[in-house]
Design an enzyme around this catalytic site. Sequence first.
Site, mmCIF file in Angstrom:
data_model
loop_
_atom_site.group_PDB
_atom_site.id
_atom_site.type_symbol
_atom_site.label_atom_id
_atom_site.label_comp_id
_atom_site.label_asym_id
_atom_site.label_seq_id
_atom_site.Cartn_x
_atom_site.Cartn_y
_atom_site.Cartn_z
ATOM 1 N N ASN A 132 10.904 22.812 -39.327
ATOM 2 C CA ASN A 132 10.803 23.456 -40.637
ATOM 3 C C ASN A 132 12.186 23.408 -41.295
ATOM 4 O O ASN A 132 13.096 24.100 -40.864
ATOM 5 C CB ASN A 132 10.338 24.910 -40.429
ATOM 6 C CG ASN A 132 10.409 25.744 -41.702
ATOM 7 O OD1 ASN A 132 10.559 25.217 -42.806
ATOM 8 N ND2 ASN A 132 10.300 27.058 -41.543
ATOM 9 N N LYS A 153 13.004 24.432 -44.151
ATOM 10 C CA LYS A 153 13.226 25.524 -45.130
ATOM 11 C C LYS A 153 13.778 24.910 -46.422
ATOM 12 O O LYS A 153 13.388 23.793 -46.778
ATOM 13 C CB LYS A 153 14.126 26.601 -44.531
ATOM 14 C CG LYS A 153 13.608 27.059 -43.158
ATOM 15 C CD LYS A 153 14.264 28.268 -42.602
ATOM 16 C CE LYS A 153 13.627 28.589 -41.241
ATOM 17 N NZ LYS A 153 14.142 29.806 -40.642
ATOM 18 N N HIS A 166 5.060 32.404 -42.817
ATOM 19 C CA HIS A 166 6.389 32.452 -42.198
ATOM 20 C C HIS A 166 7.022 33.808 -42.524
ATOM 21 O O HIS A 166 6.815 34.352 -43.611
ATOM 22 C CB HIS A 166 7.259 31.308 -42.727
ATOM 23 C CG HIS A 166 8.537 31.169 -41.968
ATOM 24 N ND1 HIS A 166 9.628 31.982 -42.205
ATOM 25 C CD2 HIS A 166 8.883 30.342 -40.951
ATOM 26 C CE1 HIS A 166 10.589 31.650 -41.352
ATOM 27 N NE2 HIS A 166 10.176 30.660 -40.591
ATOM 28 N N GLU A 198 9.818 34.628 -43.492
ATOM 29 C CA GLU A 198 10.601 34.655 -44.739
ATOM 30 C C GLU A 198 9.691 34.810 -45.954
ATOM 31 O O GLU A 198 10.063 35.439 -46.945
ATOM 32 C CB GLU A 198 11.472 33.389 -44.834
ATOM 33 C CG GLU A 198 12.623 33.444 -43.828
ATOM 34 C CD GLU A 198 13.051 32.094 -43.264
ATOM 35 O OE1 GLU A 198 12.726 31.053 -43.856
ATOM 36 O OE2 GLU A 198 13.714 32.103 -42.201
ATOM 37 N N GLU A 220 6.878 33.860 -33.772
ATOM 38 C CA GLU A 220 8.289 33.813 -34.150
ATOM 39 C C GLU A 220 8.835 35.230 -34.315
ATOM 40 O O GLU A 220 8.704 35.821 -35.389
ATOM 41 C CB GLU A 220 8.447 33.074 -35.480
ATOM 42 C CG GLU A 220 7.978 31.646 -35.453
ATOM 43 C CD GLU A 220 8.702 30.805 -36.492
ATOM 44 O OE1 GLU A 220 9.388 29.862 -36.109
ATOM 45 O OE2 GLU A 220 8.599 31.133 -37.694
ATOM 46 N N GLY A 242 16.993 32.199 -36.685
ATOM 47 C CA GLY A 242 18.289 31.927 -37.300
ATOM 48 C C GLY A 242 19.424 32.792 -36.762
ATOM 49 O O GLY A 242 20.512 32.812 -37.323
ATOM 50 N N SER A 290 15.328 30.260 -32.927
ATOM 51 C CA SER A 290 16.518 29.749 -32.253
ATOM 52 C C SER A 290 16.206 28.830 -31.068
ATOM 53 O O SER A 290 16.886 28.875 -30.044
ATOM 54 C CB SER A 290 17.436 30.906 -31.826
ATOM 55 O OG SER A 290 17.880 31.627 -32.975
HETATM 56 P P1 PGA Z 1 15.405 28.888 -36.312
HETATM 57 O O1 PGA Z 1 14.150 29.074 -37.319
HETATM 58 O O2 PGA Z 1 15.018 27.818 -35.343
HETATM 59 O O3 PGA Z 1 16.550 28.475 -37.208
HETATM 60 O O4 PGA Z 1 15.630 30.192 -35.658
HETATM 61 C C1 PGA Z 1 12.844 29.061 -36.845
HETATM 62 C C2 PGA Z 1 11.871 29.257 -37.968
HETATM 63 O O5 PGA Z 1 12.140 30.049 -38.882
HETATM 64 O O6 PGA Z 1 10.769 28.641 -37.983
#
Ligand code: PGA
Length: 254
Positions: A9, A11, A98, A100, A170, A176, A216
């Site tokens: 992803n 983003k 997601h 976010e 997640e 992140g 992560s």
């Molecule tokens: P990350 O993001 O691997 O940077 O932690 C995962 C995600 O938001 O799908």
Amino acid sequence: MRKKIIAGNWKMNKNFEEGMALVSEVSNMVKDEYSGSAEVVFIPPFIHINAVGRMISDAKNLFVGAQNCSNHASGAYTGETSASMLKSCGVSYVIVGHSERRQYFNESNDWLAKKVDAVLANDLNPIYCCGETLEERESNQHFDVLKKQISEGLFHLDEAGMRKVVIAYEPVWAIGTGKTASTEQAQEIHAFIRNLISEKYNHETAQSITIQYGGSVKADNAAELFAAPDIDGALVGGAALQSRSFTDIIKAMK
Ligand code: PGA
């Protein structure tokens, strides 16, 4: 055998040139160095989807996905993109819910249930995201939160619809942050989710559904996570932005 899926992803990252370079490098590395069975999914911003789709159209284990879609079929919704448009550009998977989107765009489980329907109505596969915040985990509410997210977002589906869904667990505190859930923590939740599906539908349906872990994921923790019995792949953010780190994660899935 359940499908294994490693999805990157992006983003809101990568301009056109950078994005195409990444896809080209990863595609070549996968072709030359990967002998495993996982599907690899690039999930770029909408504007790059068509170009990515064209670049990978010949590869049987590479797919393109979208980070979001509208819950409407068409019409006066400025700035939105429908599932049928995504389908026409070669998309196979659409991320729905997601964290976010839940956090910054106030997307509720009910709202996301409609997006899941829009995705399935176009014969695409939703990647439905769920996960608890740190506060929810520390106050021991994570099982309740996950149950609510899964049941309100997905359990209106019939069995055939449910079997097309991919779930991504997640934990918000791991996204992140560089702080991955331990394999034990992730496996516990994946087994919990599979059990919820088994209770609502049946054992076979629960066993057929791909449940990815996200938060992560990196080359040095991927192999251990993938060895857990209920972890069927990863939804990768940061580490999917570099060809080498993403390919190393892919290679960790046998
Ligand atoms: P990350 O993001 O691997 O940077 O932690 C995962 C995600 O938001 O799908």
